[in-house]
Design a protein around this motif. Structure first.
Motif, PDB file in Angstrom:
ATOM      1  N   ASP A 276      -6.867  -3.824   8.856  1.00 46.25           N
ATOM      2  CA  ASP A 276      -7.924  -4.438   8.040  1.00 46.25           C
ATOM      3  C   ASP A 276      -9.330  -4.228   8.566  1.00 46.25           C
ATOM      4  N   LYS A 277      -9.524  -3.216   9.410  1.00 45.66           N
ATOM      5  CA  LYS A 277     -10.892  -2.954   9.864  1.00 45.66           C
ATOM      6  C   LYS A 277     -11.668  -2.223   8.771  1.00 45.66           C
ATOM      7  N   VAL A 278     -10.988  -1.427   7.985  1.00 46.49           N
ATOM      8  CA  VAL A 278     -11.585  -0.971   6.728  1.00 46.49           C
ATOM      9  C   VAL A 278     -10.621  -1.393   5.621  1.00 46.49           C
ATOM     10  N   GLN A 279     -11.199  -1.696   4.467  1.00 45.48           N
ATOM     11  CA  GLN A 279     -10.343  -2.194   3.389  1.00 45.48           C
ATOM     12  C   GLN A 279      -9.840  -1.087   2.478  1.00 45.48           C
ATOM     13  N   ILE A 280     -10.707  -0.080   2.292  1.00 48.57           N
ATOM     14  CA  ILE A 280     -10.412   0.881   1.232  1.00 48.57           C
ATOM     15  C   ILE A 280     -10.088   2.247   1.801  1.00 48.57           C
ATOM     16  N   MET A 281      -8.951   2.769   1.423  1.00 49.33           N
ATOM     17  CA  MET A 281      -8.580   4.108   1.827  1.00 49.33           C
ATOM     18  C   MET A 281      -8.683   5.019   0.615  1.00 49.33           C
ATOM     19  N   VAL A 282      -9.553   6.027   0.703  1.00 51.85           N
ATOM     20  CA  VAL A 282      -9.620   7.010  -0.375  1.00 51.85           C
ATOM     21  C   VAL A 282      -8.785   8.197   0.077  1.00 51.85           C
ATOM     22  N   ALA A 283      -7.794   8.580  -0.712  1.00 52.27           N
ATOM     23  CA  ALA A 283      -6.831   9.538  -0.177  1.00 52.27           C
ATOM     24  C   ALA A 283      -6.242  10.446  -1.237  1.00 52.27           C
ATOM     25  N   THR A 284      -5.748  11.577  -0.780  1.00 59.12           N
ATOM     26  CA  THR A 284      -4.930  12.419  -1.646  1.00 59.12           C
ATOM     27  C   THR A 284      -3.495  11.907  -1.517  1.00 59.12           C
ATOM     28  N   ASN A 285      -2.573  12.547  -2.224  1.00 60.42           N
ATOM     29  CA  ASN A 285      -1.199  12.030  -2.158  1.00 60.42           C
ATOM     30  C   ASN A 285      -0.544  12.274  -0.810  1.00 60.42           C
ATOM     31  N   ALA A 286      -1.323  12.849   0.143  1.00 59.93           N
ATOM     32  CA  ALA A 286      -0.793  12.972   1.510  1.00 59.93           C
ATOM     33  C   ALA A 286      -0.647  11.594   2.143  1.00 59.93           C
ATOM     34  N   PHE A 287      -1.279  10.597   1.548  1.00 58.05           N
ATOM     35  CA  PHE A 287      -1.279   9.274   2.153  1.00 58.05           C
ATOM     36  C   PHE A 287      -0.342   8.308   1.443  1.00 58.05           C
ATOM     37  N   GLY A 288       0.460   7.654   2.211  1.00 60.68           N
ATOM     38  CA  GLY A 288       1.113   6.485   1.652  1.00 60.68           C
ATOM     39  C   GLY A 288       2.616   6.458   1.619  1.00 60.68           C
ATOM     40  N   MET A 289       3.254   7.616   1.598  1.00 54.01           N
ATOM     41  CA  MET A 289       4.701   7.567   1.397  1.00 54.01           C
ATOM     42  C   MET A 289       5.343   6.650   2.438  1.00 54.01           C
ATOM     43  N   GLY A 290       5.976   5.595   1.936  1.00 53.27           N
ATOM     44  CA  GLY A 290       6.698   4.694   2.829  1.00 53.27           C
ATOM     45  C   GLY A 290       5.839   3.769   3.671  1.00 53.27           C
ATOM     46  N   ILE A 291       4.532   3.877   3.548  1.00 50.14           N
ATOM     47  CA  ILE A 291       3.703   2.997   4.362  1.00 50.14           C
ATOM     48  C   ILE A 291       3.806   1.575   3.838  1.00 50.14           C
ATOM     49  N   ASP A 292       4.058   0.661   4.766  1.00 57.40           N
ATOM     50  CA  ASP A 292       4.396  -0.684   4.343  1.00 57.40           C
ATOM     51  C   ASP A 292       3.268  -1.646   4.696  1.00 57.40           C
ATOM     52  N   LYS A 293       2.301  -1.774   3.807  1.00 54.73           N
ATOM     53  CA  LYS A 293       1.261  -2.787   4.010  1.00 54.73           C
ATOM     54  C   LYS A 293       1.449  -3.798   2.898  1.00 54.73           C
ATOM     55  N   PRO A 294       1.716  -5.037   3.251  1.00 56.58           N
ATOM     56  CA  PRO A 294       2.111  -6.008   2.221  1.00 56.58           C
ATOM     57  C   PRO A 294       0.976  -6.420   1.284  1.00 56.58           C
ATOM     58  N   ASP A 295      -0.274  -6.395   1.788  1.00 54.56           N
ATOM     59  CA  ASP A 295      -1.340  -7.032   1.007  1.00 54.56           C
ATOM     60  C   ASP A 295      -2.284  -6.048   0.323  1.00 54.56           C
ATOM     61  N   VAL A 296      -1.745  -4.921  -0.160  1.00 54.67           N
ATOM     62  CA  VAL A 296      -2.587  -4.009  -0.936  1.00 54.67           C
ATOM     63  C   VAL A 296      -2.728  -4.623  -2.326  1.00 54.67           C
ATOM     64  N   GLU A 297      -3.947  -4.974  -2.712  1.00 54.87           N
ATOM     65  CA  GLU A 297      -4.080  -5.668  -3.992  1.00 54.87           C
ATOM     66  C   GLU A 297      -4.628  -4.784  -5.089  1.00 54.87           C
ATOM     67  N   LEU A 298      -5.026  -3.572  -4.716  1.00 55.95           N
ATOM     68  CA  LEU A 298      -5.586  -2.690  -5.729  1.00 55.95           C
ATOM     69  C   LEU A 298      -5.246  -1.234  -5.423  1.00 55.95           C
ATOM     70  N   ILE A 299      -4.702  -0.549  -6.420  1.00 54.31           N
ATOM     71  CA  ILE A 299      -4.534   0.901  -6.337  1.00 54.31           C
ATOM     72  C   ILE A 299      -5.335   1.471  -7.496  1.00 54.31           C
ATOM     73  N   VAL A 300      -6.203   2.419  -7.197  1.00 55.85           N
ATOM     74  CA  VAL A 300      -6.915   3.076  -8.290  1.00 55.85           C
ATOM     75  C   VAL A 300      -6.532   4.549  -8.300  1.00 55.85           C
ATOM     76  N   HIS A 301      -6.155   5.047  -9.453  1.00 56.48           N
ATOM     77  CA  HIS A 301      -6.031   6.495  -9.612  1.00 56.48           C
ATOM     78  C   HIS A 301      -7.319   6.984 -10.238  1.00 56.48           C
ATOM     79  N   TYR A 302      -8.075   7.689  -9.458  1.00 56.16           N
ATOM     80  CA  TYR A 302      -9.387   8.144  -9.926  1.00 56.16           C
ATOM     81  C   TYR A 302      -9.235   9.407 -10.779  1.00 56.16           C
ATOM     82  N   GLN A 303      -8.116  10.094 -10.556  1.00 53.29           N
ATOM     83  CA  GLN A 303      -7.806  11.261 -11.375  1.00 53.29           C
ATOM     84  C   GLN A 303      -6.359  11.146 -11.831  1.00 53.29           C
ATOM     85  N   ILE A 304      -6.027  11.885 -12.868  1.00 53.52           N
ATOM     86  CA  ILE A 304      -4.687  11.746 -13.435  1.00 53.52           C
ATOM     87  C   ILE A 304      -3.656  12.434 -12.533  1.00 53.52           C
TER      88      ILE A 304
END
Ligand code: ADP
Ligand code: MG
Length: 631
Positions: A276-304
């Motif tokens: 939680d030192k930074v709140q927002i991660m801007v990422a390509t789909n290289a980020f996230g598979m299986g990452i377990d953070k319980p309190d993600v309250e917003l996902i934005v897809h900026y592109q389709i």
């Protein structure tokens, strides 16, 4: 031991009950049955094997696709006082050797490794010597070319059965189309598996598709409203950096993540986000598979995204703790055209592949029926410009020829390489003993050059090729392997594409052998993109119902919180009333969203929609102290 699953669950994790099919899966594993578990993202797949592994004798071996994921899971287990170990990247041979020894003698309960690691001789030998309780293939959809993350190294997982035929094999994934699950069962040789699928319904995620010509402005507003974490998905590395900068300039705490940043930075950024030192991660789909953070309250897809599988999996990273969260897809009028351009128009069809194949032969002056072993150097840009070819299409066509063994393409062809041995001699000898495939090669290198332990030494691969009767390509591969195992340091200056023809020129007939496969793969991609676009356009059926239908699930109840449900529920009247009231209030003085909510007594949904419409219509604006004011 001899504890029940529930006792283990509460002793280590402090949870009092299982979710969905967890318990059934655990029972099947306890009985030694193979399992294919199709549970949604956040459904709790890890516990399905972690609990029984603690009940059984021996070590549980987990194949997992990403180093970050491995580290995350191993850390979590260690925090609970469970002996777990992960084989990270960048480990020296000697270190792996020692770690694996620890596994055998140190009473470890979990060993995590990547599918690539599993291919190493040393690793396989050591696994053979272990008392294995079960094998787990996490993110098992990576094994299927019908999935969206196909990873050829995953096919190598079938070796596990050969190493130990007895322990059960557990395959887990959140991607559940029929084709993919059939593929998993087949490729992993699962025998009479217990197949179970939990509902993919995520009742606490509000899916929204929002069309706006000011994506940045909207994005900023959403990010300003969060109190925990968010992930913004984009499709290009450049965009990830650009948007992250934009958010930082707007006083938001953001960073970016993509495949192009080095491993150390990746870990660093993941950690500051997790902590939680930074709140927002801007990422390509290289980020996230299986990452377990319980309190993600917003996902934005900026592109389709290119498929609903990807979209749903990424969006599903929101709200793991069960709190209300949002998955917003931002789109504008040009996006859809762009998507077609980027995903569909770059797919070469059979005719195109045939054309490229002929042009290649002409370019290198290879006659019909001729087979040449010459290694050709292809100046890619020149090739495209001579024949006026589209570079994306051409590149993809070359890749296709490579994948289907018509040519062999290497991008990192290097004329000049330098190496230096960086291990102690003792370690090197042990390495040689354990890598018989490379032993002879290493010996020739050591005999040919002096001072390899002291200096960076330039290597003549042509000469080595003569001495060893290995192809130069293989010599490069061997050096790469040695560098990966940190036996040597290795530098190479790469030039353009290099290619070898693997079959005699037979024009169309060469391509016809796999024409059907090209068509099928293209069709599949087109179908996926089309379904994605249909989802965006369909604003009459509840988003959750649409998504679940795609995964073959019939969901009867509407979610009540997606954009479709909300617009039906509130009609427009609530929002119109809210807008009028907001304007009245702001006439008196500016106010932040909390203050507005107190005054208005409407749901947060309605308030947000009202504020957004007012912002979009330039009736109000947000000032520097985060208060809304009339314009
Ligand atoms: P998946 O791999 O299916 O995406 P994880 O295994 O990472 O999901 O679990 C997601 C979250 O759910 C974790 O934080 C985990 O601790 C939690 N969780 C899993 N099972 C339970 C349970 N039975 N009770 C409470 N929380 C659970
Ligand atoms: Mg998982």
């Amino acid at each position: 031991m001899n504890k029940t699953p529930k006792e283990i669950l509460s002793k280590y994790w402090g949870f009092d009950s299982f979710r969905g099919s967890q318990e059934e899966i655990i029972n099947a594993i306890s009985n030694g049955q193979d399992v294919l578990g199709l549970l949604p993202t956040g459904g709790g797949k890890s516990l399905c094997f972690q609990v029984p592994a603690l009940m059984k004798e021996g070590i549980c071996i987990v194949i997992s696709p990403l180093i970050a994921l491995i580290e995350n899971q191993v850390n979590n287990l260690q925090k609970l006082g469970i002996k777990a170990l992960g084989l990270k990247g960048g480990l020296k041979f000697a270190e792996i050797d020692k770690l694996l020894d620890n596994c055998i003698y140190g009473n470890y309960k979990f060993l995590y490794l990547s599918p690539e690691r599993l291919q190493q001789e040393l690793v396989q030998e050591r696994i053979k010597a272990m008392n294995v309780s079960m094998f787990v293939i996490d993110e098992a959809h990576c094994i299927s070319q019908w999935g969206h993350d196909f990873r050829p190294a995953y096919l190598g997982c079938s070796i596990l059965r050969e190493l130990h035929p007895a322990p059960p094999v557990i395959a887990l994934t959140a991607t559940a189309t029929k084709r993919v699950s059939d593929d998993i069962i087949k490729s992993l040789h699962l025998t009479y598996p217990f197949v179970v699928k939990d509902t993919f319904f995520r009742k606490n995620i509000g899916f929204e598709v929002i069309t706006t010509e000011d994506k940045n402005g909207r994005l900023k507003q959403y990010c300003q409203q969060i109190t925990h974490s968010a992930i913004i998905y984009v499709r290009s590395r450049r965009k990830a950096e650009e948007l992250s900068r934009y958010l930082v300039q707007n006083n938001l705490k953001a960073t970016f993540y993509h495949g192009g940043i080095d491993q150390k930075k990746k870990t660093e950024r993941l950690n500051i986000w997790l902590e939680d030192k930074v709140q927002i991660m801007v990422a390509t789909n290289a980020f996230g598979m299986g990452i377990d953070k319980p309190d993600v309250e917003l996902i934005v897809h900026y592109q389709i995204p290119d498929s609903l599988e990807n979209y749903f999996q990424e969006a599903g990273r929101a709200g793991r703790n069960g709190d209300f969260s949002k998955a917003i897809l931002l789109t504008n009028t040009t996006d859809k055209i762009l998507v077609k351009k980027q995903f569909i128009e770059i797919l070469p069809d059979v005719a195109y592949v045939k054309m490229i194949y002929k042009k290649l032969n002409t370019y290198f002056q290879i006659g019909y029926g001729e087979f040449t072993e010459t290694k050709f150097h292809l100046n890619f840009n020149e090739f495209c410009s001579i024949y006026k070819l589209n570079t994306f299409l051409t590149y993809n066509a070359l890749q296709l020829l490579d994948r289907n063994s018509v040519i062999s393409l290497s991008e990192n062809f290097s004329k000049k390489i330098t190496i230096k041995f960086v291990t102690e001699k003792d370690t090197l000898y042990r390495y040689i003993d354990n890598n018989l495939k490379l032993a002879e090669f290493i010996k020739v290198v050591l005999r040919t050059y002096g001072g390899l332990f002291e200096f960076d030494t330039q290597i003549n691969t042509y000469l080595l090729s003569k001495k060893t009767s290995l192809s130069e390509a293989l010599i490069h591969k061997n050096f790469e392997q040695l560098a990966k195992d940190e036996i040597i340091e290795y530098q190479s200056v790469s030039s353009d594409l290099e290619m070898v023809f693997l079959v005699p020129r037979d024009d169309d007939r060469t391509i016809n052998m796999f024409a059907k496969n090209i068509e099928e793969q293209n069709q599949l991609k087109i179908e996926k993109v089309t379904k994605m676009l249909n989802f965006i356009e369909n604003d009459t059926v509840c988003r959750s119902i649409q998504l679940l239908a795609y995964f073959g699930e019939v969901q009867e109840n509407e979610c009540g919180i997606c954009d479709v449900c909300i617009s039906q529920k509130t009609g427009n009247t609530h929002i119109v009333h809210a807008k009028i009231k907001i304007i009245q209030l702001l006439k008196e003085k500016s106010a932040n969203s909390k203050e507005l909510q107190v005054q208005l007594k409407v749901t947060q949904e309605v308030l947000i929609m009202a504020i957004q419409e007012l912002l979009e219509d330039n009736i109000i604006s947000l000032n520097t102290t985060n208060e809304y004011q009339l314009l």
